[in-house]
Design an enzyme around this catalytic site. Sequence first.
Site, PDB file in Angstrom:
ATOM      1  N   GLU A 129      34.424   3.910  12.373  1.00 56.94           N
ATOM      2  CA  GLU A 129      34.548   4.056  11.025  1.00 56.94           C
ATOM      3  C   GLU A 129      34.495   2.517  10.814  1.00 56.94           C
ATOM      4  OE1 GLU A 129      36.519   7.051   9.357  1.00 56.94           O
ATOM      5  OE2 GLU A 129      37.224   5.371   8.157  1.00 56.94           O
ATOM      6  N   HIS A 161      32.155   9.617   4.359  1.00 53.34           N
ATOM      7  CA  HIS A 161      32.783  10.483   3.577  1.00 53.34           C
ATOM      8  C   HIS A 161      32.865   9.239   2.101  1.00 53.34           C
ATOM      9  CE1 HIS A 161      35.673  11.541   6.309  1.00 53.34           C
ATOM     10  NE2 HIS A 161      35.046  12.542   5.842  1.00 53.34           N
ATOM     11  N   GLU A 214      30.602   6.250   9.416  1.00 54.06           N
ATOM     12  CA  GLU A 214      30.652   6.440  10.875  1.00 54.06           C
ATOM     13  C   GLU A 214      29.405   6.279  11.244  1.00 54.06           C
ATOM     14  OE1 GLU A 214      34.261   9.750  10.125  1.00 54.06           O
ATOM     15  OE2 GLU A 214      32.479  10.264  11.104  1.00 54.06           O
ATOM     16  N   GLU A 238      36.797  11.777  -3.572  1.00 54.89           N
ATOM     17  CA  GLU A 238      36.015  11.591  -2.365  1.00 54.89           C
ATOM     18  C   GLU A 238      35.133  12.700  -1.579  1.00 54.89           C
ATOM     19  OE1 GLU A 238      37.498  10.769   2.788  1.00 54.89           O
ATOM     20  OE2 GLU A 238      39.081  11.732   1.549  1.00 54.89           O
ATOM     21  N   ASP A 294       0.941  -1.489  -0.321  1.00 50.94           N
ATOM     22  CA  ASP A 294       0.220  -0.114   0.129  1.00 50.94           C
ATOM     23  C   ASP A 294       1.076   1.241   0.261  1.00 50.94           C
ATOM     24  OD1 ASP A 294      -1.501   2.102  -0.014  1.00 50.94           O
ATOM     25  OD2 ASP A 294      -2.470   1.857   2.623  1.00 50.94           O
ATOM     26  N   ARG A 331      33.592  14.804   1.848  1.00 48.92           N
ATOM     27  CA  ARG A 331      33.662  14.265   2.962  1.00 48.92           C
ATOM     28  C   ARG A 331      32.560  15.468   3.664  1.00 48.92           C
ATOM     29  NH1 ARG A 331      38.594  13.507   4.691  1.00 48.92           N
ATOM     30  NH2 ARG A 331      38.551  14.465   6.488  1.00 48.92           N
ATOM     31  N   GLU A 365      32.378   5.062   3.373  1.00 45.83           N
ATOM     32  CA  GLU A 365      33.077   5.347   4.810  1.00 45.83           C
ATOM     33  C   GLU A 365      32.581   6.043   5.779  1.00 45.83           C
ATOM     34  OE1 GLU A 365      36.701   7.938   4.976  1.00 45.83           O
ATOM     35  OE2 GLU A 365      37.893   7.146   2.906  1.00 45.83           O
ATOM     36  N   ARG A 380      42.490  17.644   4.253  1.00 47.22           N
ATOM     37  CA  ARG A 380      41.328  17.075   5.101  1.00 47.22           C
ATOM     38  C   ARG A 380      40.434  18.192   4.951  1.00 47.22           C
ATOM     39  NH1 ARG A 380      41.777  11.126   5.870  1.00 47.22           N
ATOM     40  NH2 ARG A 380      43.741  10.750   5.326  1.00 47.22           N
ATOM     41  N   GLU A 386      37.109   5.948  16.167  1.00 45.85           N
ATOM     42  CA  GLU A 386      36.632   7.278  15.488  1.00 45.85           C
ATOM     43  C   GLU A 386      37.335   7.623  16.652  1.00 45.85           C
ATOM     44  OE1 GLU A 386      37.142  10.059  13.569  1.00 45.85           O
ATOM     45  OE2 GLU A 386      37.305   8.369  11.823  1.00 45.85           O
TER      46      GLU A 386
END
Length: 443
Positions: free
Chosen positions: A195, A244, A133, A332, A53, A334, A131, A315, A188
């Site tokens: 992670e 990430h 977490e 990547e 439904d 982030r 990745e 980073r 982490e």
Amino acid sequence: MSKYNKEDILRMVQDEDIQFIRMQFTDIFGQMKNVAISASQIERALNNQIMLDGSSIEGFVRIEESDQYLWPDLDTFAVLPWRPQYGKVARLICDVYNPDGAPFLGDPRNVLKRAVKRASDLGFTFNVGPEVEFFLFQTDDEGNPTTATADQAGYFDLGPLDHGEGTRREICLTLEEMGFEIEASHHEVSAGQHEIDIKYVDALKAADNIMTFKLAVKTLAQKNGLHATFMPKPVFGAAGNGMHVNMSLFQDGKNTFYDESDPRKLSPLAYSFIAGLLEHAQGFCAVTNPLVNSYKRLVSGYEAPSCLAWSSSNRSALIRIPAPRGQDTRVELRSPDPACNPYLAFAACLAAGLDGIERKLTPPEETVENLYTMDVESLRRHGIASLPDTLETAIFALEADRVITDALGPHVTGQYVTGKLREWDEYRSQVTPWELGKYLVTY
């Protein structure tokens, strides 16, 4: 080439004493749903005859057009290892179809399939490696979740400081039993935070994997007396949960992001893909960061990027290029968090990157400075914009980005925006303990 056919599944259901099959699908807001059937109904399921439904699923259809069908993806058949070994339970991940046999436009898996088809028409295979977490918290005497943890570990620590290490190991082993390739797992930054990195696969399988991953983590944590959460920012003053997303485009089995002749070993396609992500990051932020709480993670000082910049190593930038090259070259992103609907998030990211490629966009110079330490004036001087700072702002940016709304389609866009604005209105009308503590006596 298909992994299984109908006869394979019928045989496995019988040979492995499977008693129940979960027909799983995902709603627009990223919540897994299922229709459970007994083994006696497996032939009907494999013939696409299991109904649901749709009017009872938020963001799907109206009550006068509620009948929909689950079409299982046979390659997703898997036994759930945490269920009983006698009278086993298996699952099939399904697409949602209308009674006339047309794919339902509001099915998130269908949205990603459309995006992947567009890439395929251009000659590309879109691969994604997430990745993810999450926090493992204690529960109270009644089994309700808390934000307390006896864990005092930090980044890459191990037992006895890491009290969740055993649960994390069990999660990894269980997922490998289901066919996942786990590249790494570790503690982490924050106490109780973990992670697990999943090897890249094609985007549709990667999104399926994330939905299975979330279910496995929550189920095994509960079995061990813990509560797992993918909430982006559950603890004030601590780093939040990110997801990430490592992306690459392959053509004829080769990674198109790699170019030996470039100083950074990146191809023109890679640079244009990066430029597309930066161009549309504000537009897809409401999809990759879907909660009011998501924007409490995207602040400086807690390893979550908020500035529209890229770097081959930094980073603190929104987009980073990890060190491996050759077939492992990847971009990547982030900013996403694990509360997102991975089907919609990957579709939006792919649409953004392909737009950059088709328009031959060029990214700005890479940023080598630590963006976390730059004030507003410094960012303005460098010409660096930021992600939206609230869910409301992100929704407005989504509505204004035609590339992203076209990728999602009008049904999903309309239902998503309506639901998220309702969530924002509910939040902004609340009176919080912070406000009471700050203002009740003073004013």
